[in-house]
Motif scaffolding. Structure first.
Motif, PDB file in Angstrom:
ATOM      1  N   THR A  81      24.848  39.194 -58.172  1.00 14.25           N
ATOM      2  CA  THR A  81      25.664  40.087 -58.990  1.00 14.25           C
ATOM      3  C   THR A  81      24.744  41.058 -59.720  1.00 14.25           C
ATOM      4  O   THR A  81      23.577  40.746 -59.988  1.00 14.25           O
ATOM      5  N   ASP A 103      33.381  41.423 -56.484  1.00 12.97           N
ATOM      6  CA  ASP A 103      32.843  40.100 -56.782  1.00 12.97           C
ATOM      7  C   ASP A 103      31.350  40.141 -57.109  1.00 12.97           C
ATOM      8  O   ASP A 103      30.784  39.126 -57.525  1.00 12.97           O
ATOM      9  N   ARG A 104      30.730  41.317 -56.923  1.00 11.01           N
ATOM     10  CA  ARG A 104      29.290  41.414 -57.145  1.00 11.01           C
ATOM     11  C   ARG A 104      28.936  42.345 -58.309  1.00 11.01           C
ATOM     12  O   ARG A 104      27.894  42.177 -58.932  1.00 11.01           O
ATOM     13  N   THR A 106      29.120  43.692 -61.940  1.00 15.31           N
ATOM     14  CA  THR A 106      29.501  43.195 -63.261  1.00 15.31           C
ATOM     15  C   THR A 106      30.140  44.288 -64.108  1.00 15.31           C
ATOM     16  O   THR A 106      31.041  44.028 -64.905  1.00 15.31           O
ATOM     17  N   THR A 279      27.426  43.434 -69.020  1.00 16.47           N
ATOM     18  CA  THR A 279      27.058  42.357 -68.101  1.00 16.47           C
ATOM     19  C   THR A 279      27.069  41.019 -68.823  1.00 16.47           C
ATOM     20  O   THR A 279      27.569  40.019 -68.306  1.00 16.47           O
ATOM     21  N   ALA A 284      28.035  37.090 -66.195  1.00 12.50           N
ATOM     22  CA  ALA A 284      27.350  37.102 -64.896  1.00 12.50           C
ATOM     23  C   ALA A 284      25.845  37.138 -65.092  1.00 12.50           C
ATOM     24  O   ALA A 284      25.336  37.658 -66.084  1.00 12.50           O
TER      25      ALA A 284
END
Length: 286
Positions: A81, A103-104, A106, A279, A284
């Motif tokens: 991520t 999904d990766r 942030t 972030t 993440a």
């Protein structure tokens, strides 16, 4: 396998950030920019898009194709991520990552970015561009008259380098600020300027503008990660595009900083701090 050249900045254990440059741009950054990256504890990778620097051209690429390149580069770096940011012409490519890699990614910060452009219809006039920010002569020429686009690029680059040869700084100062030292006296600055405005960048810039003026390959409504759209107080065009982008992405926030198209050091540091804070808020890691 596609070749994508890149440069890494900041501490090796810093928060991972993918930074996508403008049109044109280079992966080589000024010392003050590198200092800000290091001071905020970010591990930032800046790739050359296809057609820039040592990254081979990819004719016909769409804005969405950047997400594939970014995902492959992140895999290479071992990042699961990461945050993404894009300045000016890098903005659409950053949004592509936010939309297509939810999904990766942030969080996403766009600085002086643009909304989708229209290249349908006749060649836009200055009045057309002023009344409708989605109209752009630059993008229209890229799609309909690449030879004129190349000529305009060469003319603009010649003017910039002539100003540098006359003793100008590497980049325009913020409004009200004194100019920086003459770029001609700094070999590293001249290398960055040549990489950005030399003839080797015209293909990348042409392909960027074709991509901006044709379907991007994703919907802005698909951007659901925390997103901020930044623009300078003296950058009216970016302000109008920020309005279009935030209207299309209800969850996105528009933030204004004092300055022009290129954020001054204090604003750039604020953007980097936002990336790190957002972030952290997502929980993440890397």
């Amino acid at each position: 396998m596609k070749l994508l050249e890149y440069t890494l900045y900041g501490p090796t254990d810093g928060f991972p950030v993918m930074s996508l440059g403008g049109s044109p741009s280079t992966r080589w950054k000024r010392p003050d920019v590198v200092e800000s990256i290091e001071a905020t504890g970010l591990r930032m990778v800046i790739p050359d898009r296809p057609g820039y620097g040592g990254s081979p051209r990819q004719p016909g690429r769409s804005v969405a194709d950047a997400a594939t390149d970014v995902a492959n580069l992140a895999d290479h770096l071992g990042w699961s991520t990461f945050a993404v940011t894009g300045g000016s012409g890098g903005g659409p490519h950053a949004l592509a990552c936010a939309a297509l890699l939810p999904d990766r990614i942030t969080c996403c910060a766009v600085v002086g970015g643009i909304a989708p452009l229209t290249t349908d219809g006749p060649e836009p006039t200055e009045d057309d561009e002023a009344s409708d920010p989605r109209q752009s002569l630059t993008a229209w020429l890229a799609v309909h008259d690449p030879a004129r686009f190349r000529a305009r690029f060469a003319e603009g680059a010649e003017q910039i380098m002539a100003a540098v040869a006359a003793g100008g700084p590497e980049f325009p100062p913020a409004p009200g600020s004194p100019p920086g030292p003459p770029a001609r006296d700094d070999d590293a600055a001249m290398a960055r300027l040549t990489a950005t405005f030399g003839s080797g960048s015209v293909d990348g810039c042409l392909d960027d503008n074709i991509a901006f003026g044709t379907p991007w390959g994703f919907n802005l409504t698909d951007v659901r990660v925390p997103t901020t759209i930044w623009h300078g107080t003296s950058d009216e065009r970016a302000r109008t595009h920020a309005v279009l982008l935030t209207e299309a992405m209800p969850a996105a926030e528009s933030i204004q900083y004092a300055g022009g198209h290129v954020p001054p050091a204090a604003a750039y540091r604020e953007i980097l701090e936002w990336l790190r804070g957002a972030t952290n808020a997502t929980g993440a890691g890397r």
